[in-house]
Design a protein around this motif. Structure first.
Motif, short mmCIF file in Angstrom:
data_model
loop_
_atom_site.label_atom_id
_atom_site.label_comp_id
_atom_site.label_asym_id
_atom_site.label_seq_id
_atom_site.Cartn_x
_atom_site.Cartn_y
_atom_site.Cartn_z
N ASP A 1 -0.32 2.28 5.02
CA ASP A 1 1.03 3.12 4.10
C ASP A 1 1.76 2.22 3.77
O ASP A 1 2.09 2.10 5.50
CB ASP A 1 0.48 4.43 4.26
CG ASP A 1 -0.20 5.07 3.04
OD1 ASP A 1 -1.39 3.65 2.22
OD2 ASP A 1 -0.46 6.24 2.47
N ARG B 1 0.39 -1.41 -0.37
CA ARG B 1 -0.24 -0.08 0.39
C ARG B 1 1.08 1.08 -0.33
O ARG B 1 2.00 1.33 0.91
CB ARG B 1 -1.07 -0.25 1.16
CG ARG B 1 -2.20 -0.98 1.40
CD ARG B 1 -3.08 -1.18 2.27
NE ARG B 1 -3.25 -0.25 2.48
CZ ARG B 1 -4.76 0.25 1.61
NH1 ARG B 1 -5.31 -0.79 1.21
NH2 ARG B 1 -5.57 1.12 1.89
N GLN B 2 0.60 2.61 -0.88
CA GLN B 2 0.93 3.31 -0.64
C GLN B 2 0.19 4.43 -1.33
O GLN B 2 -0.65 4.08 -1.33
CB GLN B 2 2.23 3.80 -1.35
CG GLN B 2 2.03 3.77 -3.19
CD GLN B 2 3.39 4.16 -4.58
OE1 GLN B 2 4.48 4.16 -3.92
NE2 GLN B 2 2.83 4.02 -5.81
N GLY B 3 0.21 5.50 -0.79
CA GLY B 3 -0.41 7.00 -0.66
C GLY B 3 -2.04 7.13 -0.48
O GLY B 3 -3.17 7.42 -1.03
N THR B 4 -2.78 5.89 0.35
CA THR B 4 -3.83 5.94 0.42
C THR B 4 -4.77 6.67 2.15
O THR B 4 -5.35 7.08 2.38
CB THR B 4 -4.18 4.42 -0.02
OG1 THR B 4 -3.62 4.20 1.98
CG2 THR B 4 -3.61 4.05 -0.78
N GLU C 1 -2.35 0.41 -9.88
CA GLU C 1 -3.16 1.36 -9.86
C GLU C 1 -1.79 1.36 -8.69
O GLU C 1 -1.77 2.09 -7.72
CB GLU C 1 -3.99 0.60 -8.18
CG GLU C 1 -5.29 0.24 -8.70
CD GLU C 1 -6.88 0.05 -8.09
OE1 GLU C 1 -7.57 0.33 -8.04
OE2 GLU C 1 -6.19 -0.09 -6.41
N PRO C 2 -0.60 2.24 -8.71
CA PRO C 2 0.50 2.25 -8.71
C PRO C 2 -0.03 3.94 -8.13
O PRO C 2 0.75 4.35 -7.49
CB PRO C 2 1.64 3.23 -10.16
CG PRO C 2 0.01 3.84 -11.10
CD PRO C 2 -0.89 2.19 -11.02
N HIS C 3 -1.05 4.20 -8.23
CA HIS C 3 -1.33 5.95 -7.22
C HIS C 3 -1.58 5.05 -5.84
O HIS C 3 -1.83 5.31 -5.12
CB HIS C 3 -2.45 6.84 -7.96
CG HIS C 3 -4.04 5.76 -7.70
ND1 HIS C 3 -3.78 5.18 -9.22
CD2 HIS C 3 -4.57 5.56 -7.48
CE1 HIS C 3 -4.92 4.39 -8.70
NE2 HIS C 3 -5.95 4.74 -8.22
N LYS C 4 -1.80 3.52 -5.67
CA LYS C 4 -1.72 2.98 -4.36
C LYS C 4 -2.05 1.83 -4.00
O LYS C 4 -1.26 1.59 -2.78
CB LYS C 4 -3.53 2.42 -4.70
CG LYS C 4 -4.86 3.40 -4.83
CD LYS C 4 -5.72 2.54 -4.38
CE LYS C 4 -7.40 4.09 -4.34
NZ LYS C 4 -8.51 2.61 -4.85
N CYS C 5 -0.27 1.90 -4.62
CA CYS C 5 -0.06 0.54 -4.96
C CYS C 5 1.54 0.49 -5.51
O CYS C 5 1.62 0.79 -6.43
CB CYS C 5 -0.89 -0.34 -5.54
SG CYS C 5 0.35 -2.18 -5.09
N ASN D 1 0.72 -4.39 -11.60
CA ASN D 1 0.71 -3.27 -10.69
C ASN D 1 -0.36 -2.30 -11.07
O ASN D 1 -0.44 -1.15 -11.96
CB ASN D 1 1.19 -2.52 -10.13
CG ASN D 1 0.61 -1.23 -8.80
OD1 ASN D 1 0.18 -1.20 -8.77
ND2 ASN D 1 1.87 -0.26 -8.99
#
Length: 144
Positions: free
Chosen positions: A32, A25-28, A103-107, A101
């Motif tokens: 994260d 997870r990233q940016g959520t 959803e690079p904005h979330k993952c 991946n």
């Protein structure tokens, strides 16, 4: 007293060569840097099969047919914030497409790890469900 209205989650367990696919997870703003299964919440009008099929396609680009899915664990979970959730964990006997991946904005990316050796930074809700699945336990409660 008002009836409980839990969030309904679906988690997709893809296994290959003794390992399970996890996403970082990233940016959520929630968990994260932690690893979780491809997953999400039911949307209006969906059943759990429709939701897990949709999430697999949206998050990791795989196509899973309903007939390939098997519900392997259901968890009634209360998170540390006190929110009630019902988590449906599904395995897929087969799928089309290579997990990637979407959803690079979330993952931050996908990783494969053996269920028996999950990294310590796996989201606890997912790690618990995977452990119950590995033991063949169809139902659990946590956080109550």
């Amino acid at each position: 007293m008002a009836p409980q209205r839990p969030v309904i989650d679906v988690m997709l367990i893809l296994e290959r060569d003794g390992a399970v696919c996890l996403a970082e997870r990233q940016g959520t703003g929630y968990a994260d840097g932690m690893l979780n299964l491809p997953s999400g919440k039911l949307e209006t009008g969906e059943d759990v099969y429709d939701a897990v099929i949709r999430e697999g396609h949206e998050e990791i680009g795989v196509t899973v047919e309903r007939e390939a899915l098997r519900a392997v664990h259901v968890m009634h979970f209360r998170n540390p914030e006190g929110q009630a959730r019902i988590g449906w964990f599904f395995t897929a006997r087969h799928w089309d497409g290579e997990p990637r991946n979407m959803e690079p904005h979330k993952c931050a990316g996908l990783q494969w790890h053996p269920i028996a050796h999950l990294p310590s930074h796996t989201v606890p809700y997912n790690a618990l469900g995977l452990r119950h699945y590995a033991k063949g336990e169809p139902f659990s409660t946590h956080g109550w």
